[in-house]
Scaffold this motif. Structure first.
Motif, PDB file in Angstrom:
ATOM      1  N   ILE A  52       0.856  -1.279   0.134  1.00  8.35           N
ATOM      2  CA  ILE A  52      -0.010  -0.115  -0.244  1.00  8.35           C
ATOM      3  C   ILE A  52       1.074   1.268  -0.022  1.00  8.35           C
ATOM      4  O   ILE A  52       0.525   2.327  -0.307  1.00  8.35           O
ATOM      5  CB  ILE A  52      -0.806   0.068   1.171  1.00  8.35           C
ATOM      6  CG1 ILE A  52      -2.168   0.864   0.971  1.00  8.35           C
ATOM      7  CG2 ILE A  52      -0.054   0.145   2.489  1.00  8.35           C
ATOM      8  CD1 ILE A  52      -3.124   0.896   2.121  1.00  8.35           C
ATOM      9  N   ILE A  77      -3.883  -5.825  -1.516  1.00 13.07           N
ATOM     10  CA  ILE A  77      -3.117  -4.906  -1.124  1.00 13.07           C
ATOM     11  C   ILE A  77      -2.523  -5.640   0.163  1.00 13.07           C
ATOM     12  O   ILE A  77      -3.261  -6.229   1.014  1.00 13.07           O
ATOM     13  CB  ILE A  77      -4.123  -3.617  -0.718  1.00 13.07           C
ATOM     14  CG1 ILE A  77      -4.619  -3.268  -1.974  1.00 13.07           C
ATOM     15  CG2 ILE A  77      -3.403  -2.700   0.086  1.00 13.07           C
ATOM     16  CD1 ILE A  77      -3.334  -2.503  -2.772  1.00 13.07           C
ATOM     17  N   GLY A  82      -1.674  -1.562   9.007  1.00 14.20           N
ATOM     18  CA  GLY A  82      -3.261  -1.976   8.984  1.00 14.20           C
ATOM     19  C   GLY A  82      -4.093  -1.289  10.048  1.00 14.20           C
ATOM     20  O   GLY A  82      -3.479  -1.122  10.975  1.00 14.20           O
ATOM     21  N   ALA A  87      -8.328  -0.613   5.612  1.00 11.25           N
ATOM     22  CA  ALA A  87      -9.116  -2.017   4.939  1.00 11.25           C
ATOM     23  C   ALA A  87     -10.165  -1.580   4.366  1.00 11.25           C
ATOM     24  O   ALA A  87     -10.502  -2.070   3.100  1.00 11.25           O
ATOM     25  CB  ALA A  87      -9.091  -3.041   5.929  1.00 11.25           C
ATOM     26  N   CYS A  90      -9.514   0.446   0.838  1.00  8.44           N
ATOM     27  CA  CYS A  90      -9.317  -0.771  -0.040  1.00  8.44           C
ATOM     28  C   CYS A  90     -10.384  -1.385  -0.727  1.00  8.44           C
ATOM     29  O   CYS A  90     -10.343  -1.381  -1.781  1.00  8.44           O
ATOM     30  CB  CYS A  90      -8.075  -1.255   0.605  1.00  8.44           C
ATOM     31  SG  CYS A  90      -6.491  -0.592   0.958  1.00  8.44           S
ATOM     32  N   ALA A  95     -10.564  -3.319  -4.089  1.00 12.41           N
ATOM     33  CA  ALA A  95      -9.464  -4.394  -3.968  1.00 12.41           C
ATOM     34  C   ALA A  95     -10.285  -5.704  -3.761  1.00 12.41           C
ATOM     35  O   ALA A  95     -11.193  -5.552  -3.097  1.00 12.41           O
ATOM     36  CB  ALA A  95      -8.692  -4.061  -2.820  1.00 12.41           C
ATOM     37  N   TYR A  98      -7.278  -7.957   1.226  1.00 12.20           N
ATOM     38  CA  TYR A  98      -6.496  -6.876   1.911  1.00 12.20           C
ATOM     39  C   TYR A  98      -5.773  -7.813   3.055  1.00 12.20           C
ATOM     40  O   TYR A  98      -6.434  -8.719   3.785  1.00 12.20           O
ATOM     41  CB  TYR A  98      -7.329  -5.943   2.651  1.00 12.20           C
ATOM     42  CG  TYR A  98      -6.762  -4.923   3.484  1.00 12.20           C
ATOM     43  CD1 TYR A  98      -6.426  -5.046   4.995  1.00 12.20           C
ATOM     44  CD2 TYR A  98      -5.858  -3.768   2.881  1.00 12.20           C
ATOM     45  CE1 TYR A  98      -5.943  -4.157   5.663  1.00 12.20           C
ATOM     46  CE2 TYR A  98      -5.506  -2.880   3.812  1.00 12.20           C
ATOM     47  CZ  TYR A  98      -5.447  -3.250   5.210  1.00 12.20           C
ATOM     48  OH  TYR A  98      -4.834  -2.060   6.088  1.00 12.20           O
TER      49      TYR A  98
END
Length: 444
Positions: A52, A77, A82, A87, A90, A95, A98
């Motif tokens: 990321i 990702i 995190g 999350a 994304c 995405a 994750y």
């Protein structure tokens, strides 16, 4: 499968690259976001695994670019920082997954495998959908009395579950009629499964129809469903049923009567609810008399008989069929061909031993090879033109010989520039004989 790996940490990048390579996947690696973007713009990737946070271009920016230009490419990702908000962001952008660092490498492999398998399933579904749509676009064409009779019988029989036997010459549209029956039935949203009994070797036919258990024969490593199970609650088309081997005719009869069977190598009874439609270009009654087909099976199949008429018996539908086929091939080949009245008249003089299938092939060939936008008489295949009968044609052999002789003499005179001696030599006759024939045929 091709994967792009974007990771600025060299040790992490090498570790992931090696592990992905061991799975048999082709992997390109990039040390930062800009390098990853450059590779992505040059190549097609099934999946991208990206950190990321990277110098030059972060993973979220790369993700947005991928989502905009190739949304079919999945992106995973990775991050060491995190949070729930990261999350959510994304996944909101698009995405596919994750994952937090440090992670178990096996966990990454499992996630990637699932995404790639899902892509394969999606591709198969799309191909199947396209095939189904193409099948639905092809329909029975014709408004003649012969075809009106077919349409009427289909509309009456389709809503029932009665077994239907469709007969007719090759190329008359038996499979299209079967699909029309299925589409007009209350099973239209259920499977339509087809099997060509003439195209499968006898040793494999039983397994194709009824499936097999694991270990039933050499190579049977897994249980496999047959066509009957695949068509459960729907329609099964048995194409070219007249070629079904005799031993399987008895088993088919039992299925028709009891709606149950056993897989090859199995003892468990499988119950199904399948509507049977059978097609054949053979005269099954003659096959019964020859001992090639069971009489009781024929009785069970032709609960509702449907005979597809040959094209020569409803030539008034040729114009409608030509228009339909030309539209199909114009779209396929990017053309805008039309059919002239002269060409249509010539086609209507032809008997089409190959029926509508032959007409379709003629239209495709003519639409591709015609030099203009209109298909003329001379654009049709020579065999069609030469074999097309003339209702006023003289069948007297003597007159045909005379016409041929006259045509040869004319060509010889043209070749020789009117020199009769040279023309006679070309024809292999004497000058006097040529003079007499010129007089007979009134040739100058």
């Amino acid at each position: 499968m091709k994967i792009l790996l974007a990771e600025d940490d060299e040790i992490m990048r090498i570790s992931i690259y090696d592990r992905l390579g061991k799975q048999g996947w082709r992997v390109d690696e990039a040390e930062n976001g800009l390098a990853a973007l450059e590779l992505y713009q040059k190549n097609h990737y099934h999946l991208i695994v990206s950190d990321i946070r990277m110098p030059g271009l972060d993973g979220l920016s790369l993700l947005r670019n991928v989502q905009k230009n190739s949304p079919e490419t999945d992106v995973i990702i990775m991050t060491a920082y995190g949070s729930v908000d990261d999350a959510i962001e994304c996944l909101r952008i698009g995405a596919a997954d994750y994952i937090l660092k440090p992670f178990d490498m096996d966990d990454l492999i499992i996630r990637i495998s699932r995404l790639l398998e899902a892509q394969q399933v999606k591709n198969r579904c799309e191909a199947l959908e396209a095939n189904c749509l193409a099948s639905h676009d092809r329909k029975l064409i014709g408004s003649s009395k012969a075809m009106q009779k077919v349409h009427s019988l289909i509309s009456q029989a389709a809503p029932t579950s009665a077994t239907i036997l469709i007969t007719g010459e090759s190329g008359t549209g038996k499979e299209l009629a079967a699909r029309a029956i299925h589409n007009a039935s209350n099973r239209s949203d259920k499977p339509f499964v087809s099997i060509n009994c003439a195209a499968i070797p006898e040793g494999l036919m039983e397994s194709e129809l009824f499936g097999h258990e694991r270990g039933a024969f050499t190579g049977a490593e897994h249980r496999r469903k047959g066509k009957f199970e695949l068509a459960d609650t729907g329609t099964l088309l048995l194409d070219e049923l007249g070629d079904l081997p005799a031993p399987l005719q008895a088993k088919l009869l039992r299925v028709l009567q009891e709606n149950e069977f056993e897989r090859v190598g199995g003892s468990k009874t499988v119950n199904v609810d399948v509507r049977i439609i059978a097609c054949t270009s053979k005269d099954l009654q003659q096959e019964v008399q020859k001992g090639n087909f069971r009489q009781d099976l024929l009785y069970r199949l032709q609960v509702i008989p449907l005979e597809m008429p040959p094209l020569r018996t409803h030539k008034e539908d040729i114009g409608e069929l030509c228009a339909f086929f030309l539209h199909e091939f114009n779209v396929l080949h990017g053309r805008s061909a039309t059919l002239s009245e002269e060409a249509l008249t010539r086609l209507k003089q032809y008997d089409f031993p190959g029926n509508a299938r032959e007409l379709r092939n003629i239209m495709e060939r003519a639409s591709v090879l015609t030099r203009g936008s209109t298909i003329e008489d001379n654009d049709l295949p020579l065999s069609t033109i030469d074999e097309a009968p003339d209702s006023n044609e003289d069948y007297n052999l003597g007159s045909h010989v005379a016409k041929t002789e006259e045509r040869c003499i004319k060509k010889a005179l043209q070749k020789s520039g009117g020199n009769r001696t040279a023309a006679a030599a070309l024809l292999g006759i004497s000058r006097k004989n040529l003079w007499e024939k010129i007089k007979i045929y009134n040739l100058s």
